[in-house]
Design an enzyme around this catalytic site. Structure first.
Site, PDB file in Angstrom:
ATOM      1  N   HIS A  94       0.816  -1.222   0.000  1.00 32.24           N
ATOM      2  CA  HIS A  94       0.000   0.000   0.000  1.00 32.24           C
ATOM      3  C   HIS A  94       0.848   1.270   0.000  1.00 32.24           C
ATOM      4  O   HIS A  94       0.402   2.300  -0.502  1.00 32.24           O
ATOM      5  CB  HIS A  94      -0.955  -0.002   1.198  1.00 32.24           C
ATOM      6  CG  HIS A  94      -2.177  -0.830   0.971  1.00 32.24           C
ATOM      7  ND1 HIS A  94      -3.391  -0.288   0.625  1.00 32.24           N
ATOM      8  CD2 HIS A  94      -2.365  -2.172   1.012  1.00 32.24           C
ATOM      9  CE1 HIS A  94      -4.278  -1.256   0.471  1.00 32.24           C
ATOM     10  NE2 HIS A  94      -3.688  -2.409   0.704  1.00 32.24           N
ATOM     11  N   VAL A 136       2.306   3.251  -4.429  1.00 29.22           N
ATOM     12  CA  VAL A 136       1.684   4.548  -4.728  1.00 29.22           C
ATOM     13  C   VAL A 136       2.761   5.628  -4.887  1.00 29.22           C
ATOM     14  O   VAL A 136       3.182   6.257  -3.921  1.00 29.22           O
ATOM     15  CB  VAL A 136       0.666   4.943  -3.631  1.00 29.22           C
ATOM     16  CG1 VAL A 136      -0.042   6.240  -4.009  1.00 29.22           C
ATOM     17  CG2 VAL A 136      -0.356   3.834  -3.428  1.00 29.22           C
ATOM     18  N   SER A 182       4.367   7.566   3.152  1.00 26.80           N
ATOM     19  CA  SER A 182       3.215   8.485   3.123  1.00 26.80           C
ATOM     20  C   SER A 182       1.981   7.798   3.705  1.00 26.80           C
ATOM     21  O   SER A 182       1.113   8.446   4.284  1.00 26.80           O
ATOM     22  CB  SER A 182       2.936   8.958   1.698  1.00 26.80           C
ATOM     23  OG  SER A 182       2.631   7.866   0.848  1.00 26.80           O
ATOM     24  N   ASP A 195      -6.792 -18.760   3.410  1.00 28.83           N
ATOM     25  CA  ASP A 195      -6.358 -20.135   3.165  1.00 28.83           C
ATOM     26  C   ASP A 195      -6.708 -20.955   4.409  1.00 28.83           C
ATOM     27  O   ASP A 195      -6.089 -20.793   5.457  1.00 28.83           O
ATOM     28  CB  ASP A 195      -4.843 -20.152   2.905  1.00 28.83           C
ATOM     29  CG  ASP A 195      -4.287 -21.556   2.724  1.00 28.83           C
ATOM     30  OD1 ASP A 195      -5.064 -22.525   2.828  1.00 28.83           O
ATOM     31  OD2 ASP A 195      -3.078 -21.678   2.480  1.00 28.83           O
ATOM     32  N   THR A 205      -3.490 -23.566   5.592  1.00 28.74           N
ATOM     33  CA  THR A 205      -2.324 -23.010   6.299  1.00 28.74           C
ATOM     34  C   THR A 205      -2.502 -21.489   6.409  1.00 28.74           C
ATOM     35  O   THR A 205      -1.780 -20.726   5.751  1.00 28.74           O
ATOM     36  CB  THR A 205      -1.008 -23.353   5.553  1.00 28.74           C
ATOM     37  OG1 THR A 205      -1.126 -22.904   4.183  1.00 28.74           O
ATOM     38  CG2 THR A 205      -0.717 -24.836   5.579  1.00 28.74           C
ATOM     39  N   ASP A 255       2.797 -19.599   1.839  1.00 24.08           N
ATOM     40  CA  ASP A 255       3.244 -20.761   1.057  1.00 24.08           C
ATOM     41  C   ASP A 255       2.480 -20.824  -0.259  1.00 24.08           C
ATOM     42  O   ASP A 255       1.639 -19.969  -0.553  1.00 24.08           O
ATOM     43  CB  ASP A 255       3.085 -22.060   1.862  1.00 24.08           C
ATOM     44  CG  ASP A 255       1.633 -22.322   2.289  1.00 24.08           C
ATOM     45  OD1 ASP A 255       0.718 -21.672   1.728  1.00 24.08           O
ATOM     46  OD2 ASP A 255       1.414 -23.158   3.178  1.00 24.08           O
TER      47      ASP A 255
END
Length: 337
Positions: free
Chosen positions: A78, A82, A88, A254, A257, A262
């Protein structure tokens, strides 16, 4: 003007000219001084313990709060995707600008206070030396290891930006409902190729997806592309077509796991168990499917491409040298008189 006055005036002029020449020369020397940019172990002289402190803090915090590692992994995406890898993302809103943290595209991002904890630990050792952007990147690197992923040697030397980019966020961060063409184009713009994109989305191997992001695949009718064996679990976790915004309702990315980075993610999406539209597209688009299949078979290949993509992401247009600043607190820019 007498001869003595002329003599003193001449001496003064020579002295001033000499001082100016020296000042210009020193200034030119400073200007010429090369910006080292990002380098391995940037703080080896200015704060030799920096990377060890960050690593130790990541371990301690992960022991107490397992989900911190997911947050650190999301942070690097994130922030660095950008425009610049300059922290930021960490800036709070002000009267003049909205924080990136508070935009719709940043929904679900959290645990920023623990980055502050790491920053405080580093500041105790070396005040005003280590940037928040380097802490953000290194905490992601060490968080990946905590999740069972590969250790990725990353360069340091970033400096912190002074403005939020909330208003342009959506131009850079692809949404989970975007077409695969848009996703590939956004990443290609910062140098990440198709296998790199497939590997980066492997981060969906860990963490969770909030119901608000996936109910459109369940209501009013179940998306026929979803594996029927998985639908019951999704409906159980997301029982409402319009989830209560105050309730924390989610599905683990998931089920097999959930706490391990993975290649199980790739087997899941080939089996139509991907939660998001982008997961489904990754497994079916002719440009990405061959890499999905390859990563489903080889964790080593997944890790190799993942490490390469994270490295490129972490080096996206950083502020270095004298650009930007070293923030004292990661959530606010420094005050300048």
């Amino acid at each position: 003007m007498g001869s003595k006055s002329l003599f003193f005036f001449a001496i003064l002029s020579l002295s001033l000219a000499s001082s100016l020449t020296r000042a210009f020369a020193e200034n030119e020397e400073i200007t010429k001084k090369p910006d080292p940019g990002l380098v391995m172990n940037f703080y080896k002289d200015s704060c030799p313990q920096a990377e060890d402190i960050i690593k130790e803090q990541v371990k301690l915090l992960y022991k107490r709060h397992k989900n911190t590692a997911f947050s650190w992994l999301r942070n690097i995406f994130h922030d660095c995707a950008v425009q610049s890898c300059d922290a930021s993302l960490l800036l709070d809103s002000t009267r003049r600008s909205l924080s990136e943290k508070e935009t719709d595209r940043s929904f679900g991002l959290r645990n920023f206070r623990y980055l502050d904890t790491i920053k405080e630990a580093v500041e105790r050792e070396c005040p005003g030396v280590v940037s928040c952007s380097d802490i953000l990147v290194l905490s992601a690197r060490d968080g990946i290891v905590s999740l069972g992923g590969p250790y990725i040697p990353l360069k340091t030397g970033r400096r912190d930006g002074r403005k939020s980019r909330a208003e342009i966020l959506e131009e850079y961060l692809p949404d989970h409902n975007e077409s695969m063409s848009v996703v590939l184009d956004r990443f290609s713009a910062i140098g990440i190729n198709t296998p790199g994109v497939v590997a980066l989305l492997g981060a969906h191997s860990v963490g969770r997806t909030h119901c608000v992001k996936l109910v459109h695949r369940l209501y009013p009718e179940v998306d026929p592309e979803l594996n029927p064996d998985h639908v019951g679990h999704m409906l159980h976790k997301c029982p409402d077509a319009i989830p209560d915004p105050k309730a924390v309702q989610y599905v683990r990315n998931d089920r097999g796991t959930p706490m391990v980075l993975d290649n199980n993610y790739y087997r899941n999406i080939l089996d139509n168990k991907g939660l998001l539209i982008v997961d489904h597209q990754l497994a079916t688009d002719k440009r990405t499917k061959p890499y999905v299949k390859k990563m489903a078979k080889s964790q080593d290949y997944f890790f190799k491409e993942f490490a390469r993509a994270i490295t490129i992401l972490s080096e996206n247009n950083p502020l270095t040298g004298t650009k930007g600043e070293i923030r004292k607190q990661c959530s606010v820019v420094n005050k300048h008189n």
